[in-house]
Design an enzyme around this catalytic site. Structure first.
Site, PDB file in Angstrom:
ATOM      1  N   GLY A  80       0.818  -1.194   0.000  1.00  0.00           N
ATOM      2  CA  GLY A  80       0.000   0.000   0.000  1.00  0.00           C
ATOM      3  C   GLY A  80       0.861   1.258   0.000  1.00  0.00           C
ATOM      4  N   SER A  81       0.405   2.265   0.715  1.00  0.00           N
ATOM      5  CA  SER A  81       1.041   3.584   0.636  1.00  0.00           C
ATOM      6  C   SER A  81       2.414   3.656   1.283  1.00  0.00           C
ATOM      7  CB  SER A  81       0.117   4.637   1.268  1.00  0.00           C
ATOM      8  OG  SER A  81      -1.049   4.792   0.491  1.00  0.00           O
ATOM      9  N   THR A  82       2.816   2.650   2.058  1.00  0.00           N
ATOM     10  CA  THR A  82       4.179   2.682   2.595  1.00  0.00           C
ATOM     11  C   THR A  82       5.210   2.651   1.465  1.00  0.00           C
ATOM     12  OG1 THR A  82       4.239   0.264   2.875  1.00  0.00           O
ATOM     13  CG2 THR A  82       3.519   1.578   4.770  1.00  0.00           C
ATOM     14  N   PHE A  83       4.819   2.090   0.309  1.00  0.00           N
ATOM     15  CA  PHE A  83       5.754   2.033  -0.814  1.00  0.00           C
ATOM     16  C   PHE A  83       6.016   3.414  -1.408  1.00  0.00           C
ATOM     17  CE2 PHE A  83       7.274   1.228  -5.105  1.00  0.00           C
ATOM     18  CZ  PHE A  83       8.232   0.238  -4.872  1.00  0.00           C
ATOM     19  N   LYS A  84       5.174   4.383  -1.083  1.00  0.00           N
ATOM     20  CA  LYS A  84       5.385   5.740  -1.598  1.00  0.00           C
ATOM     21  C   LYS A  84       6.710   6.331  -1.125  1.00  0.00           C
ATOM     22  CE  LYS A  84       0.428   6.529  -2.059  1.00  0.00           C
ATOM     23  NZ  LYS A  84      -0.801   7.067  -1.451  1.00  0.00           N
TER      24      LYS A  84
END
Length: 496
Positions: free
Chosen positions: A223-227
């Site tokens: 999810g958004s942790t990969f941002k």
């Protein structure tokens, strides 16, 4: 000698020669494979003829051995015991008389049993003096307080995993997974006791799969942790050069070569948002477009600098986290926000946070500090090893300031540590789960803590699978961030 006798003599000679060849083949060529064959019970009997050495955490053993000679069904002298076995199972693995060994119990079996070639001189002296063979110890890098904080936090949520790393060295400080299992319950060889305990833990009998090491072996959509990785790629490529530079991010944003709009979660200020704001409120549109603008090759290269697409050995093997290498433009955009086929272990995301915290240098993760002989002499010492440099120090500083804004003013405020000048940087994530996101999503949080002197003693990744929670209540900041905070606090307290 007549002809028939001569033929018989030659034939007998050939038989003797064949016997000698076979005997030498068994003794010198196949000796090791026969010795290690799991069907060779003599080896197993010898392995459990003396107490095993111990696995050590913070100077104390988390394993032990006890006599089993009184058991009528067992011809093994000792069996393994575990202290807080379920909490430490993702680290130790198990050593079972009936079912073999895994993880540290298997990898360092030679040291623990005393059969390692490096103990030959010691064993020879003991044999001469009549002392029984002793096993050595495996001294880990784990922090007992951090492990307890991780495990206790996960127990409140049900399923999940935590990995914590010392960014400066790569030493693993915590490795927790729930639900878990107690290796003591099947350490023996009883069909009625150990066999039943083992059977009950198998996935076909227990859908929760308690023997799965979720911290190392399960891959989740991040999810958004990969941002954080996508932001690093943008800075390293020079697409953007500061945290507060406005991005070229229209709203709505249509995925390249499609008519599909990429949505954001909620009414958040994402149009041409700066990198800092986009990370703070977690704009899909901003980071999806960054991934598409950079292109597949640059995104793959940056992800692989952080460790994606490669197995890690700690020395326990960790599954390879995946950033797809065969993507079109819209798939690249989706992958860059942690969707499509992007999948990662908690250890990998802890590595991402640790590289940012360590000013752009990623250290190789490891969980064994040293191997000791029975005399406590050091046989092997692990030296920290640089793995890669995903970020320049300047860009790491920019990304740190962005992640610290997430915790100070954004979705990660539950991870704040308001004492002693501690600064926390982090990123939340709520990852889609199931076909068309039909199942409860995964709650993620990655973070690091920075002390007043600028050093960072810990980076953490937490993932929570809460199938019983109200879907609207699931968020990385709500479920995972408090666990990360407690782990970071435990490490900080242990350094005082």
């Amino acid at each position: 000698m007549n002809k028939p006798l001569r033929r018989i003599a030659i034939f007998c000679g050939l038989l003797v020669l064949a016997l000698l060849v076979r005997d030498n083949w068994l003794q010198y060529v196949q000796a090791d494979s026969l010795k290690d064959d799991p069907k060779n019970r003599r080896v197993a009997i010898a392995r459990y003829a003396t107490p095993r050495g111990d696995i050590i955490v913070d100077g104390d053993p988390i394993t032990g051995s006890k006599k089993t000679s009184g058991d009528s069904y067992n011809d093994f002298e000792y069996k393994r015991t575990y202290k807080d076995g379920a909490m430490w199972a993702p680290v130790t693995g198990y050593a079972s008389q009936a079912f073999g060994a895994t993880q540290l119990e298997s990898i360092d079996d030679g040291i623990l049993t005393g059969n390692d070639d490096r103990l030959f001189f010691r064993n020879t002296l003991d044999m001469i003096t009549g002392k029984p063979q002793q096993g050595g110890n495996v001294v880990t890098t784990l922090n007992a307080a951090a492990q307890k904080a991780a495990y206790d936090g996960l127990l409140k949520q049900g399923k999940g995993a935590v990995a914590a790393i010392d960014p400066k060295t790569g030493a693993i400080l915590a490795l927790a997974s729930t639900p878990s299992y107690d290796p003591s319950t099947f350490a023996g060889n009883s069909t009625s006791v150990d066999g039943k305990a083992w059977t009950a833990l198998q996935k076909k009998n227990n859908p929760d799969d308690p023997m799965l090491n979720r911290a190392l072996r399960e891959t989740y959509p991040p999810g958004s942790t990969f941002k954080v990785v996508t932001a690093a790629a943008a800075l390293e490529d020079g697409l953007y050069t500061s945290a507060d530079q406005k991005t070229d991010s229209p709203l709505p944003y249509t995925l390249p070569d499609t008519t599909t709009e990429l949505p954001n979660e909620g009414n958040i200020p994402c149009e041409n948002a700066t990198l800092r704001v986009a990370l703070r409120v977690s704009c899909n549109t901003v980071f999806g477009k960054i991934g598409a603008d950079l292109g597949k090759d640059k995104m793959v290269a940056e992800a692989e600098k952080f460790g994606f697409n490669s197995e890690q050995f700690t020395p326990v093997r960790s599954s390879a986290s995946v950033f797809p290498t065969d993507m079109d433009k819209p798939q690249t955009a989706l992958s860059s926000i942690g969707q499509f086929e992007t999948a990662t272990t908690p250890l990998q995301m802890a590595m991402v946070a640790s590289a940012v915290a360590n000013n752009g240098t990623l250290m190789k993760p490891y969980m064994v500090d040293k191997l000791q002989a029975p005399s406590l002499d050091v046989i092997e010492q692990t030296e920290p090893e640089k793995m890669s440099e995903p970020l320049s120090p300047e860009n790491a500083g920019i990304l740190q300031s962005m992640m610290e804004t997430v915790v100070k003013d954004g979705t990660g405020q539950n991870a704040q540590i308001n004492e002693g000048g501690v600064t926390v940087g982090g990123k939340t994530g709520t990852a889609q789960h199931g076909v068309d996101n039909s199942e409860n999503p995964y709650a993620w949080f990655i973070s690091y803590a920075k002390l007043s002197d600028g050093s960072s003693p810990v980076a953490v990744a937490v993932v929570v699978e809460d199938e019983s929670a109200n879907r609207d209540d699931i968020s990385g900041g709500g479920l995972a961030a408090p666990i990360a905070k407690s782990v970071m606090q435990a490490v900080i307290d242990s350094t005082k």
